[in-house]
Design a protein around this motif. Structure first.
Motif, PDB file in Angstrom:
ATOM      1  N   UNK A 151       0.824  -1.216   0.000  1.00 29.52           N
ATOM      2  CA  UNK A 151       0.000   0.000   0.000  1.00 29.52           C
ATOM      3  C   UNK A 151       0.856   1.263   0.000  1.00 29.52           C
ATOM      4  N   UNK A 152       1.627   1.442   1.088  1.00 29.73           N
ATOM      5  CA  UNK A 152       2.506   2.581   1.252  1.00 29.73           C
ATOM      6  C   UNK A 152       3.426   2.299   2.434  1.00 29.73           C
ATOM      7  N   UNK A 153       4.483   3.080   2.539  1.00 27.92           N
ATOM      8  CA  UNK A 153       5.397   2.936   3.668  1.00 27.92           C
ATOM      9  C   UNK A 153       4.703   3.429   4.942  1.00 27.92           C
ATOM     10  N   UNK A 154       4.837   2.666   6.017  1.00 29.54           N
ATOM     11  CA  UNK A 154       4.205   3.024   7.295  1.00 29.54           C
ATOM     12  C   UNK A 154       5.159   3.865   8.127  1.00 29.54           C
ATOM     13  N   UNK A 155       5.397   5.095   7.683  1.00 28.40           N
ATOM     14  CA  UNK A 155       6.332   5.991   8.358  1.00 28.40           C
ATOM     15  C   UNK A 155       5.617   7.277   8.743  1.00 28.40           C
ATOM     16  N   UNK A 156       5.707   7.664   9.991  1.00 30.99           N
ATOM     17  CA  UNK A 156       5.157   8.930  10.472  1.00 30.99           C
ATOM     18  C   UNK A 156       6.176  10.024  10.149  1.00 30.99           C
ATOM     19  N   UNK A 157       5.883  10.825   9.135  1.00 28.35           N
ATOM     20  CA  UNK A 157       6.837  11.833   8.676  1.00 28.35           C
ATOM     21  C   UNK A 157       7.120  12.900   9.725  1.00 28.35           C
ATOM     22  N   UNK A 163       1.190   3.594  -3.334  1.00 22.35           N
ATOM     23  CA  UNK A 163       1.048   4.989  -2.937  1.00 22.35           C
ATOM     24  C   UNK A 163       2.331   5.410  -2.227  1.00 22.35           C
ATOM     25  N   UNK A 164       2.850   6.592  -2.528  1.00 25.56           N
ATOM     26  CA  UNK A 164       4.072   7.014  -1.848  1.00 25.56           C
ATOM     27  C   UNK A 164       3.841   8.067  -0.781  1.00 25.56           C
ATOM     28  N   UNK A 165       2.591   8.460  -0.562  1.00 25.20           N
ATOM     29  CA  UNK A 165       2.280   9.263   0.623  1.00 25.20           C
ATOM     30  C   UNK A 165       2.402   8.354   1.841  1.00 25.20           C
ATOM     31  N   UNK A 169       2.322   7.515   6.173  1.00 31.56           N
ATOM     32  CA  UNK A 169       1.871   7.772   7.544  1.00 31.56           C
ATOM     33  C   UNK A 169       1.958   6.461   8.308  1.00 31.56           C
ATOM     34  N   UNK A 170       1.877   6.545   9.624  1.00 30.81           N
ATOM     35  CA  UNK A 170       1.967   5.326  10.425  1.00 30.81           C
ATOM     36  C   UNK A 170       0.849   4.355  10.083  1.00 30.81           C
ATOM     37  N   UNK A 171      -0.367   4.918   9.815  1.00 29.08           N
ATOM     38  CA  UNK A 171      -1.513   4.089   9.435  1.00 29.08           C
ATOM     39  C   UNK A 171      -2.172   4.696   8.196  1.00 29.08           C
ATOM     40  N   UNK A 172      -2.735   3.826   7.348  1.00 28.41           N
ATOM     41  CA  UNK A 172      -3.320   4.272   6.078  1.00 28.41           C
ATOM     42  C   UNK A 172      -4.389   5.338   6.258  1.00 28.41           C
ATOM     43  N   UNK A 173      -5.231   5.177   7.284  1.00 25.81           N
ATOM     44  CA  UNK A 173      -6.362   6.098   7.442  1.00 25.81           C
ATOM     45  C   UNK A 173      -5.916   7.515   7.815  1.00 25.81           C
ATOM     46  N   UNK A 174      -4.651   7.682   8.184  1.00 26.92           N
ATOM     47  CA  UNK A 174      -4.145   9.009   8.525  1.00 26.92           C
ATOM     48  C   UNK A 174      -3.722   9.799   7.291  1.00 26.92           C
ATOM     49  N   UNK A 175      -3.749   9.164   6.131  1.00 32.13           N
ATOM     50  CA  UNK A 175      -3.445   9.854   4.875  1.00 32.13           C
ATOM     51  C   UNK A 175      -4.757  10.268   4.223  1.00 32.13           C
ATOM     52  N   UNK A 176      -4.894  11.531   3.908  1.00 30.95           N
ATOM     53  CA  UNK A 176      -6.117  12.022   3.274  1.00 30.95           C
ATOM     54  C   UNK A 176      -6.378  11.262   1.982  1.00 30.95           C
ATOM     55  N   UNK A 177      -7.630  10.881   1.768  1.00 37.66           N
ATOM     56  CA  UNK A 177      -7.977  10.086   0.590  1.00 37.66           C
ATOM     57  C   UNK A 177      -7.573  10.790  -0.696  1.00 37.66           C
ATOM     58  N   UNK A 178      -7.732  12.096  -0.741  1.00 33.45           N
ATOM     59  CA  UNK A 178      -7.380  12.844  -1.942  1.00 33.45           C
ATOM     60  C   UNK A 178      -5.878  12.728  -2.240  1.00 33.45           C
ATOM     61  N   UNK A 196      -3.880  10.242  -1.309  1.00 32.18           N
ATOM     62  CA  UNK A 196      -3.631   8.872  -1.764  1.00 32.18           C
ATOM     63  C   UNK A 196      -4.025   8.724  -3.232  1.00 32.18           C
ATOM     64  N   UNK A 197      -5.192   9.264  -3.559  1.00 29.66           N
ATOM     65  CA  UNK A 197      -5.709   9.149  -4.924  1.00 29.66           C
ATOM     66  C   UNK A 197      -4.762   9.799  -5.921  1.00 29.66           C
ATOM     67  N   UNK A 198      -4.258  10.979  -5.595  1.00 28.10           N
ATOM     68  CA  UNK A 198      -3.347  11.700  -6.490  1.00 28.10           C
ATOM     69  C   UNK A 198      -2.024  10.956  -6.641  1.00 28.10           C
ATOM     70  N   UNK A 199      -1.522  10.441  -5.540  1.00 26.86           N
ATOM     71  CA  UNK A 199      -0.249   9.718  -5.571  1.00 26.86           C
ATOM     72  C   UNK A 199      -0.356   8.439  -6.394  1.00 26.86           C
ATOM     73  N   UNK A 200      -1.421   7.680  -6.179  1.00 23.88           N
ATOM     74  CA  UNK A 200      -1.610   6.422  -6.908  1.00 23.88           C
ATOM     75  C   UNK A 200      -1.762   6.690  -8.410  1.00 23.88           C
ATOM     76  N   UNK A 201      -2.531   7.721  -8.752  1.00 20.81           N
ATOM     77  CA  UNK A 201      -2.725   8.072 -10.165  1.00 20.81           C
ATOM     78  C   UNK A 201      -1.390   8.446 -10.813  1.00 20.81           C
TER      79      UNK A 201
END
Length: 272
Positions: free
Chosen positions: A38-44, A152-154, A156-165, A167-172
């Motif tokens: 999904x994405x890296x689980x890192x709290x920036x 996705x390259x956005x 956060x520690x958990x997926x739900x902490x990344x704004x859906x918009x 995630x959508x932009x990054x994946x696209x």
């Protein structure tokens, strides 16, 4: 360890990442198996150094590896007392124990047991199934046999902490990466992103040039609870590439991980 051959296709995809500020990945660039998470689980915010080391410097580090033909055995152990800790995406955290990470405070300092995340723990279980006669390795070494990237390259520690918009932009934006010949030529691709495919309009068949097998997906998903294994091939009649779409591998059953290993093992014996 196998010799790394840095190909022209890898150079092309590296240039694409540099031009478009895309995270490339980690592990063996010559591997037969690609895993996309999904994405890296890192709290920036709390771990800026960690984020810089693993994500921001990814392309720069790969350029250095490419220019110097860096080999797996040249990467120093992350845990060696005599060496400086230097992260390298070719073999990150080399020497990490094949056990789940545990942390505790001792005299005000945080120490850990040298273990790994649940996701990497499961990546290693698949690698052991395929490359170590299903015997548990004492260390994490899947990087020798697999290449890992993220949908996705956005971060956060958990997926739900990344704004859906976001995630959508990054994946696209990252779809252009997975459409390249480099990413399309892995004999086995495991897209372990769960419902990101549905939620963010990712057409795996178009993206990777594969066809979904209803029959084999049903057979291999049978008996799994809230988990699935969707099977795709580049050709149903004469398959040369296998793509598995499944759950994100951080919180899944041993049964799912074992079944993924079995499907890959059968394909390797027949096709690779």
């Amino acid at each position: 360890m196998n010799k790394i051959n840095y190909t022209s296709q890898f150079k092309e995809v590296l240039n694409l990442c540099k031009q478009n500020k895309l995270f490339l990945g980690l592990g063996n660039p010559n591997a037969k198996i690609l895993i996309i998470g999904k994405e890296a689980a890192i709290d920036k915010e709390k771990n800026p150094r960690h984020y810089e080391m693993e994500v921001e410097n990814n392309v720069k580090d790969w350029e250095h590896n490419f220019d110097n033909s860096k080999q797996l055995d040249e990467v120093l152990s992350w845990f060696a007392e005599t060496s400086e800790q230097k992260y390298n995406p070719l073999y990150p955290y080399k020497g990490q124990k094949h056990t789940l990470l545990r942390k505790k405070k001792v005299d005000g300092n945080e120490i850990n047991n040298g273990g790994t995340s649940k996701t990497w723990y499961n990546y290693q279980k698949i690698a052991d199934k395929l490359f170590n006669n299903n015997v548990k390795s004492s260390i994490i070494n899947f990087q020798e046999h697999m290449f890992i990237s993220e949908l996705n390259q956005e971060s956060a520690k958990y997926s739900h902490l990344i704004a859906k918009e976001k995630r959508e932009q990054s994946i696209a934006k990252r779809k252009q990466l997975f459409e390249t010949n480099y990413f399309r030529e892995f004999p086995i691709t495991i897209v372990a992103v769960g419902h990101y495919v549905r939620d963010f309009n990712v057409n795996l068949e178009e993206l990777f040039g594969v066809v979904y097998s209803h029959e084999l997906s049903a057979v291999n998903s049978k008996g799994l609870k809230n988990e699935f294994i969707n099977i795709h091939f580049d050709s149903i009649e004469k398959p040369a590439r296998l793509l598995i779409h499944t759950n994100q591998l951080s919180m899944v059953s041993n049964e799912l991980v074992n079944k993924i290993g079995e499907v890959c093992s059968i394909f390797i014996k027949e096709k690779i």
